[in-house]
Write a protein that holds these residues in place. Sequence first.
Motif, PDB file in Angstrom:
ATOM      1  N   ILE A  88     -27.956  14.324 -25.915  1.00 25.16           N
ATOM      2  CA  ILE A  88     -29.063  13.824 -26.717  1.00 25.16           C
ATOM      3  C   ILE A  88     -29.023  14.420 -28.116  1.00 25.16           C
ATOM      4  N   GLN A  89     -29.249  13.614 -29.122  1.00 25.28           N
ATOM      5  CA  GLN A  89     -29.415  14.064 -30.507  1.00 25.28           C
ATOM      6  C   GLN A  89     -28.327  15.049 -30.938  1.00 25.28           C
ATOM      7  N   GLY A  90     -27.087  14.680 -30.609  1.00 26.62           N
ATOM      8  CA  GLY A  90     -25.944  15.472 -31.049  1.00 26.62           C
ATOM      9  C   GLY A  90     -25.651  16.698 -30.227  1.00 26.62           C
ATOM     10  N   ALA A  91     -26.232  16.823 -29.027  1.00 22.06           N
ATOM     11  CA  ALA A  91     -26.074  18.044 -28.228  1.00 22.06           C
ATOM     12  C   ALA A  91     -24.613  18.356 -27.937  1.00 22.06           C
ATOM     13  N   ASN A  92     -23.804  17.343 -27.650  1.00 21.68           N
ATOM     14  CA  ASN A  92     -22.391  17.604 -27.375  1.00 21.68           C
ATOM     15  C   ASN A  92     -21.683  18.201 -28.582  1.00 21.68           C
ATOM     16  N   ALA A  93     -22.094  17.816 -29.780  1.00 17.55           N
ATOM     17  CA  ALA A  93     -21.475  18.369 -30.992  1.00 17.55           C
ATOM     18  C   ALA A  93     -21.753  19.864 -31.103  1.00 17.55           C
ATOM     19  N   PHE A  94     -22.967  20.290 -30.750  1.00 16.98           N
ATOM     20  CA  PHE A  94     -23.283  21.718 -30.743  1.00 16.98           C
ATOM     21  C   PHE A  94     -22.318  22.454 -29.818  1.00 16.98           C
ATOM     22  N   ALA A  95     -22.103  21.891 -28.639  1.00 13.46           N
ATOM     23  CA  ALA A  95     -21.241  22.541 -27.662  1.00 13.46           C
ATOM     24  C   ALA A  95     -19.797  22.595 -28.139  1.00 13.46           C
ATOM     25  N   VAL A  96     -19.296  21.486 -28.646  1.00 10.46           N
ATOM     26  CA  VAL A  96     -17.909  21.442 -29.129  1.00 10.46           C
ATOM     27  C   VAL A  96     -17.716  22.445 -30.262  1.00 10.46           C
ATOM     28  N   ASP A  97     -18.713  22.572 -31.110  1.00 12.24           N
ATOM     29  CA  ASP A  97     -18.594  23.452 -32.272  1.00 12.24           C
ATOM     30  C   ASP A  97     -18.447  24.914 -31.884  1.00 12.24           C
ATOM     31  N   ILE A  98     -18.923  25.306 -30.714  1.00 11.60           N
ATOM     32  CA  ILE A  98     -18.760  26.693 -30.265  1.00 11.60           C
ATOM     33  C   ILE A  98     -17.736  26.795 -29.140  1.00 11.60           C
ATOM     34  N   GLY A  99     -16.948  25.716 -28.971  1.00  8.07           N
ATOM     35  CA  GLY A  99     -15.795  25.783 -28.087  1.00  8.07           C
ATOM     36  C   GLY A  99     -16.101  25.787 -26.616  1.00  8.07           C
ATOM     37  N   ILE A 100     -17.204  25.153 -26.199  1.00  7.43           N
ATOM     38  CA  ILE A 100     -17.491  25.062 -24.770  1.00  7.43           C
ATOM     39  C   ILE A 100     -17.520  23.596 -24.362  1.00  7.43           C
ATOM     40  N   GLY A 101     -17.435  23.345 -23.081  1.00  6.28           N
ATOM     41  CA  GLY A 101     -17.350  21.980 -22.590  1.00  6.28           C
ATOM     42  C   GLY A 101     -15.907  21.607 -22.287  1.00  6.28           C
ATOM     43  N   THR A 102     -15.684  20.328 -22.055  1.00  5.70           N
ATOM     44  CA  THR A 102     -14.354  19.831 -21.720  1.00  5.70           C
ATOM     45  C   THR A 102     -13.975  18.723 -22.698  1.00  5.70           C
ATOM     46  N   LYS A 103     -12.776  18.155 -22.490  1.00  3.32           N
ATOM     47  CA  LYS A 103     -12.351  17.026 -23.316  1.00  3.32           C
ATOM     48  C   LYS A 103     -13.352  15.871 -23.199  1.00  3.32           C
ATOM     49  N   LYS A 104     -13.933  15.751 -22.012  1.00  2.00           N
ATOM     50  CA  LYS A 104     -14.887  14.666 -21.796  1.00  2.00           C
ATOM     51  C   LYS A 104     -16.141  14.846 -22.663  1.00  2.00           C
ATOM     52  N   THR A 105     -16.506  16.097 -22.919  1.00  2.00           N
ATOM     53  CA  THR A 105     -17.647  16.369 -23.794  1.00  2.00           C
ATOM     54  C   THR A 105     -17.417  15.741 -25.159  1.00  2.00           C
ATOM     55  N   PHE A 106     -16.231  15.956 -25.701  1.00  2.99           N
ATOM     56  CA  PHE A 106     -15.897  15.414 -27.014  1.00  2.99           C
ATOM     57  C   PHE A 106     -15.748  13.893 -26.958  1.00  2.99           C
ATOM     58  N   ILE A 107     -15.114  13.399 -25.914  1.00  4.15           N
ATOM     59  CA  ILE A 107     -14.919  11.943 -25.776  1.00  4.15           C
ATOM     60  C   ILE A 107     -16.265  11.232 -25.699  1.00  4.15           C
ATOM     61  N   ASN A 108     -17.202  11.791 -24.913  1.00  8.30           N
ATOM     62  CA  ASN A 108     -18.534  11.188 -24.808  1.00  8.30           C
ATOM     63  C   ASN A 108     -19.257  11.194 -26.151  1.00  8.30           C
ATOM     64  N   MET A 109     -19.077  12.281 -26.896  1.00 10.82           N
ATOM     65  CA  MET A 109     -19.716  12.376 -28.201  1.00 10.82           C
ATOM     66  C   MET A 109     -19.166  11.316 -29.153  1.00 10.82           C
ATOM     67  N   THR A 110     -17.848  11.202 -29.211  1.00 10.41           N
ATOM     68  CA  THR A 110     -17.253  10.225 -30.131  1.00 10.41           C
ATOM     69  C   THR A 110     -17.580   8.797 -29.712  1.00 10.41           C
TER      70      THR A 110
END
Length: 725
Positions: A539-561
């Motif tokens: 929600i509201q860019g939450a995955n971007a916050f996570a990617v920016d600090i290097g947590i999550g998986t490839k799917k986190t970034f794919i879902n964001m994009t």
Amino acid sequence: MTKEKYFGSASWVEFADEPVSVLTRKDFSVDSIESAELFVIGLGFFEGYINGKIISEDKFLPLNTDFHKRQLMRKNGPFAEETAHRIYVSRFDVTSLVSIGKNSLCFMLGNGWYACTHQEKFGNKKLIFSLVLTDKKGNISRINSDSSVKFTEGFIKEYDLTEGEKHDYSSYSDNWLFASYDISSWKNSTECVFPETRYMLSECPADRVREILTPAIIKATDEYKVYDIGKNLSGNLVILLPAEKGRTVEITCSEEKLPTNDINPNNILDQHAVFICGDYEREVSQKFTWHAARYFRVPADIRVLHFEMICTDIKVSSDFTSSDDVLNWIYNAFITTQLSNTHSGIPSDCPHLERRGYTGDGQLAADAVMTTLDAKKFYTKWIEDISDCQDRITGHVQYTAPYTHSGGGPGGWGGAIVHMPFMYYKHYGDPSFMIKLYPQMKEYFRFLDEHSRGSLVWSDVPDEWCLGDWCTPTKIKIPAPFVNTYFYIKYIDEILMCKDILKLSGKEIKEYKAKRKTLAEAVKKRYYDPGTGDFAKNIQGANAFAVDIGIGTKKTFINMTAKYDEKHMYYDTGIFGTDILTRVLFRNGRGDIAARLLSSEGKYSFGNIMKQGSTTLWEYWTGRRSHSHPMFGAVTAYLFSGILGITQSDSSFGYSELIIAPADINMSGTFSGKMAIPQGEVSVNIIYSDCTAEFEINLPVKGIFRYKNTEIQLTAGTNKITTDR
């Protein structure tokens, strides 16, 4: 420094009955003059004259600081935090103004920041000065403030820092500025004790008239005319007040107009100015405040002379232009908005309603400001404000610097104590604030730890706001502890990137890394869904916050994009999320999505604001409240680091390792710009066609060029490169 360093035996003086504005004068005689230097503080704002000539074109002095300790209240009782305090001395060379014989030293004072009711008042207006005279033989004497300073009430009869002034010229004359004018009926000022504080000089530039604009009439009736100055700016309209003693003339202004070309009442924000005419015509404008607007309504018969844009005297050290209108608008709107929000040495949230140096807004826009403006001396002062506003007991950092009771949070606001010195070091190559404020940064981390639950930054000062993100286009849904803990991790990363200049021990580095790991695991445990790969439901860019600090998986970034490439070709993010999302896309190979978001004209976008005819950035995507808020303009930095590719390595400070790495933005057209770095000016000109990319790069030093799979060493001077797209 103490008062005596600058003022010798001069005394602080104040004024009986506390009029809204004060005129003061002290006469002195000179037989021989080699040099004259004036030290002065006039609280709230002051303007000085010697023999009828203005001492300086600087405005809204002294610089705004937390002048001294005062009694403050919060919802839960008295303000009990221990902060630091300082006050800035103004110094002027006035040799050319002093004459042989009798002279008059005059000051006009208004409430300003110190005595205004817009915030918790420090006290009543006060003045201290020392005029240091050196004669032809080298003898030194001082003309000091004391109870012999005469005063009377000034022509400003009503004053509100954010709304405007009322002037009464019906019995006023400028003759008081000259020694020949009899002031025997004036009162003597009263010597007073000033609270303990630090007296300092500053290199931070003051406010000045930056630009003079000629307003255009867009509506005329028998009663009034509406003028358009062309841009939404901070400053003052200058009019010619007629010789009609006793007549009242009112000016009203607004950031927007109606379709009928009348000013929009929803965007007046209570701003107005009132002038009462005297015996002769005179040019008038507000003296100790400013308006922020584009449209002005004036009585039909009143002659409008011009509009003076007033802001801190900061040079624009960049340029950006492209074949995309929205990208150009972002750059120009940010410059206009940011300059309109620099007054008295602070970066404000808005130049009208609040005028406060929010630590959230200020640190968010800092990268863009340092990229586009020559702001080093300006930030040298504001970082000291941030240092002052930290509680020496708990480590809490206030939401505004200088402190005014306001809203914010423990993450993106208080963390300015870390992020501002870091950005200062990153851009200017100067680690002095990182080193100086590092002990305070550790105290801030202690505060975050003490306000955490389960290693998530959960709370702040009792009964105060505890925000995460802010100004999302719809209701804020991204969890505050998620955002605040993200910032804690980012600040730890900034400390670790400065480990060498901070001389961190191996033990300290290990402890910071362990703390970072604990925080990251707490974020994942509470907010990560391994089934979807999302954080906080994306929600509201939450995955971007996570990617920016290097947590999550490839799917986190794919879902964001996927969300912003397919579903939302406009922003659904708040002030922090908009910046983080854009940065993450550029830095992770999806500059195409980032550029499309920036150039979008969708529901919540910069292009939509542009289409409304605005020349400045709005506080909310929806357009409510202020239309001059620089915080969303943080993305302006990525026009340079992303689209033009002017950047540096993660381990580089002050562009010691200069890299030109334009993102693959999947747009055709031209993109050109320049910016200043410590070594000189960098310029990049790009032409993208369907098949080729042409680059002309001018550097002051050697650098590296990276584009897709191409890497080339660049020389100082002009470099021309053509590659396939």
